[in-house]
Write a protein that holds these residues in place. Structure first.
Motif, PDB file in Angstrom:
ATOM      1  N   SER A  79       1.170  -1.426  -0.154  1.00 33.09           N
ATOM      2  CA  SER A  79       0.103   0.027  -0.168  1.00 33.09           C
ATOM      3  C   SER A  79       1.020   1.294  -0.149  1.00 33.09           C
ATOM      4  O   SER A  79       1.635   0.918   0.025  1.00 33.09           O
ATOM      5  CB  SER A  79      -0.884  -0.286   1.244  1.00 33.09           C
ATOM      6  N   ALA A  80       0.093   2.122  -0.089  1.00 34.79           N
ATOM      7  CA  ALA A  80       0.898   3.830  -0.516  1.00 34.79           C
ATOM      8  C   ALA A  80       1.736   3.540   0.981  1.00 34.79           C
ATOM      9  O   ALA A  80       2.752   4.316   0.901  1.00 34.79           O
ATOM     10  CB  ALA A  80       0.194   4.219  -0.952  1.00 34.79           C
ATOM     11  N   GLU A  81       1.103   3.934   1.769  1.00 32.69           N
ATOM     12  CA  GLU A  81       0.805   4.413   3.690  1.00 32.69           C
ATOM     13  C   GLU A  81       2.463   3.408   3.779  1.00 32.69           C
ATOM     14  O   GLU A  81       3.155   3.308   4.318  1.00 32.69           O
ATOM     15  CB  GLU A  81      -0.025   4.101   4.355  1.00 32.69           C
ATOM     16  N   THR A  82       2.361   1.674   3.819  1.00 34.95           N
ATOM     17  CA  THR A  82       3.022   0.858   3.937  1.00 34.95           C
ATOM     18  C   THR A  82       4.617   1.012   3.335  1.00 34.95           C
ATOM     19  O   THR A  82       5.874   1.852   4.136  1.00 34.95           O
ATOM     20  CB  THR A  82       3.030  -0.342   3.596  1.00 34.95           C
ATOM     21  N   LEU A  83       4.343   1.398   2.208  1.00 39.64           N
ATOM     22  CA  LEU A  83       5.937   1.451   1.413  1.00 39.64           C
ATOM     23  C   LEU A  83       6.438   3.387   2.121  1.00 39.64           C
ATOM     24  O   LEU A  83       7.374   3.702   1.552  1.00 39.64           O
ATOM     25  CB  LEU A  83       5.335   2.608  -0.554  1.00 39.64           C
ATOM     26  N   LYS A  84       5.670   4.214   2.144  1.00 41.31           N
ATOM     27  CA  LYS A  84       6.278   5.636   2.873  1.00 41.31           C
ATOM     28  C   LYS A  84       6.744   4.653   3.777  1.00 41.31           C
ATOM     29  O   LYS A  84       8.292   5.981   4.430  1.00 41.31           O
ATOM     30  CB  LYS A  84       4.864   6.840   3.284  1.00 41.31           C
ATOM     31  N   GLN A  85       5.800   3.843   4.778  1.00 42.93           N
ATOM     32  CA  GLN A  85       6.552   3.713   6.357  1.00 42.93           C
ATOM     33  C   GLN A  85       7.639   3.203   5.844  1.00 42.93           C
ATOM     34  O   GLN A  85       9.237   3.845   6.981  1.00 42.93           O
ATOM     35  CB  GLN A  85       5.323   3.258   6.997  1.00 42.93           C
ATOM     36  N   ARG A  86       7.879   2.577   4.995  1.00 40.84           N
ATOM     37  CA  ARG A  86       9.529   1.665   4.796  1.00 40.84           C
ATOM     38  C   ARG A  86      10.194   2.773   4.510  1.00 40.84           C
ATOM     39  O   ARG A  86      11.350   2.924   4.967  1.00 40.84           O
ATOM     40  CB  ARG A  86       8.442   0.988   3.966  1.00 40.84           C
ATOM     41  N   ARG A  87       9.788   3.205   3.489  1.00 35.88           N
ATOM     42  CA  ARG A  87      11.203   3.902   2.558  1.00 35.88           C
ATOM     43  C   ARG A  87      11.517   5.398   4.075  1.00 35.88           C
ATOM     44  O   ARG A  87      12.486   5.818   3.475  1.00 35.88           O
ATOM     45  CB  ARG A  87      10.638   4.559   1.151  1.00 35.88           C
ATOM     46  N   THR A  88      10.430   5.422   4.561  1.00 35.63           N
ATOM     47  CA  THR A  88      11.199   6.602   5.750  1.00 35.63           C
ATOM     48  C   THR A  88      11.851   5.618   6.692  1.00 35.63           C
ATOM     49  O   THR A  88      13.107   6.460   7.009  1.00 35.63           O
ATOM     50  CB  THR A  88       9.914   7.152   6.186  1.00 35.63           C
ATOM     51  N   ALA A  89      11.992   4.982   7.146  1.00 37.58           N
ATOM     52  CA  ALA A  89      12.871   4.289   7.851  1.00 37.58           C
ATOM     53  C   ALA A  89      13.885   4.154   7.448  1.00 37.58           C
ATOM     54  O   ALA A  89      14.650   4.215   8.350  1.00 37.58           O
ATOM     55  CB  ALA A  89      11.936   3.212   7.987  1.00 37.58           C
ATOM     56  N   HIS A  90      13.988   3.388   6.121  1.00 35.70           N
ATOM     57  CA  HIS A  90      15.630   2.970   5.374  1.00 35.70           C
ATOM     58  C   HIS A  90      16.178   4.727   4.754  1.00 35.70           C
ATOM     59  O   HIS A  90      17.316   4.728   4.831  1.00 35.70           O
ATOM     60  CB  HIS A  90      14.881   2.523   3.574  1.00 35.70           C
ATOM     61  N   PHE A  91      15.361   5.494   4.756  1.00 29.40           N
ATOM     62  CA  PHE A  91      16.100   6.662   4.228  1.00 29.40           C
ATOM     63  C   PHE A  91      17.139   7.524   5.919  1.00 29.40           C
ATOM     64  O   PHE A  91      18.224   7.435   5.441  1.00 29.40           O
ATOM     65  CB  PHE A  91      14.940   8.153   3.768  1.00 29.40           C
ATOM     66  N   LYS A  92      16.188   7.365   7.083  1.00 36.41           N
ATOM     67  CA  LYS A  92      16.573   7.911   8.459  1.00 36.41           C
ATOM     68  C   LYS A  92      17.255   7.219   8.104  1.00 36.41           C
ATOM     69  O   LYS A  92      18.763   6.548   8.770  1.00 36.41           O
ATOM     70  CB  LYS A  92      15.706   7.815   8.728  1.00 36.41           C
ATOM     71  N   GLN A  93      17.737   5.431   8.069  1.00 42.94           N
ATOM     72  CA  GLN A  93      19.131   4.640   8.057  1.00 42.94           C
ATOM     73  C   GLN A  93      20.104   4.728   7.685  1.00 42.94           C
ATOM     74  O   GLN A  93      21.110   5.170   8.087  1.00 42.94           O
ATOM     75  CB  GLN A  93      18.094   3.488   7.702  1.00 42.94           C
TER      76      GLN A  93
END
Length: 112
Positions: free
Chosen positions: A79-93
């Motif tokens: 889902s768009a929301e799941t994708l956003k959450q995963r990408r945000t977490a990875h970006f921060k990493q």
């Protein structure tokens, strides 16, 4: 089997998949055989540069969270929301210095 964490993120989210395949001849196992191409350090750096360029919408040499989130979705079934959450977490990493942007020097130079 791809190039470090950024590529894994993009692959998992279905975006910029062409870069994950490795372009050109590699130095790693299977180089020139159509499998595992582009695994050598020189090709990894070239792929990192190509990915940064593809993600860097404003051409300033850095990738913001917004640019990272706007990467093509590909055929991801998330889902768009799941994708956003995963990408945000990875970006921060990936944002090792915490300045809110990714630069080429923050990308891992070696495979995990």
């Amino acid at each position: 089997m791809t190039m470090a964490v950024l590529a894994a993120t993009i692959l998992m989210s279905g975006g910029v998949a062409a870069f994950a395949q490795g372009q050109g001849q590699g130095q790693g196992p299977g180089a020139g055989l159509g499998m595992a191409q582009g695994q050598g350090p020189a090709n990894r750096a070239a792929r990192h540069e190509a990915m940064m360029k593809a993600l860097d919408a404003d051409g300033d040499g850095k990738v913001t969270l917004e640019e990272f989130l706007n990467a093509p979705r590909g055929n991801s079934k998330q889902s768009a929301e799941t994708l956003k959450q995963r990408r945000t977490a990875h970006f921060k990493q990936l944002d090792r210095n915490g300045d809110g942007v990714l630069s080429l020097d923050e990308l891992p130079s070696k495979r995990p």
